[in-house]
Design a protein around this motif. Structure first.
Motif: not given
Ligand code: GLN
Length: 291
Positions: A18-21, A65-66, A200-201, A205-206
């Motif tokens: 599910g990474i954007d780019s 990926a994480e 913040i939570r 994820k990044e």
């Protein structure tokens, strides 16, 4: 496996996560780990990739990926015209911040017409703002104040890497150290932590890998604005500039805070998402004169 096959494999790993780019991230990883650019891939993509090369690329892709930030994986990121070392413990320079730097430069040009200035950047982090200003204003002196030791490591490294002799890194706390020097400044600029603690939570994820102390603006997000406006205004020369980066929807409150402390001629700059991202006010501190 050929380089092309490895490249497609990495893209599919990132896509699945599910990474954007995924293609962009895969290219950055290839360039960083194997020294292969997009052009090299086109020219030599059918050559066989060595096992250790596959492992090295796969290792970074798994971390990415994480949700681990691409910028930390690469260890280096571009902001405006400069390169910055980044890693855990320092906020990653954001594209949005460039409008704040530009707002500051525009106001300096309009109001002073000179670049022989004394500037302080509060919560300097990687030095993105300090170094960009110092390069545009080579006759000015920039003090970069930072509290975190981890961020200070990157700040000093970035000052050296960019050969900025007119930036000085100083360790200090915005809340308690406003008398750290006797100096009066022509410009105070800051991209302070401005996220509401409880939010913040909920951020992507990044961001969770980035230092909380660079993000956490307190229970309403305005702790640093209040402290800087009340404690640091007296360090500005009359006619001096106070420039902030803002979080979404923070313009009205920060503008009111600045006006109530005697700032005038408030201007702002919007980012690509049309958010009022930068604010600038002129000090009316009549106890001290611009010099
Ligand atoms: N721009 C950062 C973000 O959106 C926040 C940085 C800050 O708090 N100053 O995550």
């Amino acid at each position: 496996m050929t380089y092309n096959e490895l490249y497609r494999h990495i893209i599919s790993v990132l896509k699945k996560a599910g990474i954007d780019s995924p293609a962009f991230d895969a290219l950055c990883i290839f360039e960083s780990k194997l020294g292969l650019t997009r052009h090299d891939l086109i020219m030599t993509g059918n050559k066989k990739a060595e096992k250790d090369q596959c492992d090295a690329v796969e290792e970074l892709a798994t971390k990415r990926a994480e949700g681990y930030p691409l910028q930390y994986l690469l260890g280096m990121w571009q902001f405006m015209d400069s390169e910055f070392f980044v890693g855990e413990g320092v906020l990653i320079p954001r594209e949005d911040t460039s409008v704040v730097v530009q707002l500051c430069l525009d106001n300096i040009k309009n109001l002073y017409g000179t670049d022989n200035l004394s500037i302080i950047d509060l919560c300097a982090g990687s030095g993105a703002i300090s170094i960009s200003l110092a390069k545009s204003l080579p006759n000015s002196k920039v003090t970069a104040l930072e509290l975190s030791d981890k961020a200070m490591y990157y700040l000093q490294k970035n000052i050296q890497h960019n050969r900025c002799n007119n930036v000085e890194a100083v360790s200090g706390n915005v809340f308690t150290d406003c008398n750290i020097t006797d100096a009066l400044y022509d410009v105070i600029i800051s991209n302070p932590p401005y996220i509401i603690s409880s939010e913040i939570r909920t951020l992507q994820k990044e961001v969770q890998y980035e230092p909380v102390m660079a993000l956490d603006g307190g229970s309403d997000g305005y702790d640093f604005y209040r402290a800087i406006i009340s404690k640091w205004s007296k360090k500005l020369k009359s006619g001096g500039l106070l420039v902030f980066e803002l979080g979404e929807n923070q313009y009205d409150t920060v503008s009111d805070l600045m006006c109530s402390q005697g700032f005038k001629d408030i201007t702002f700059a919007t980012d690509l998402g049309n958010v009022k991202r930068g604010i600038c006010g002129v000090s009316l501190n009549d106890k001290v004169k611009l010099g």
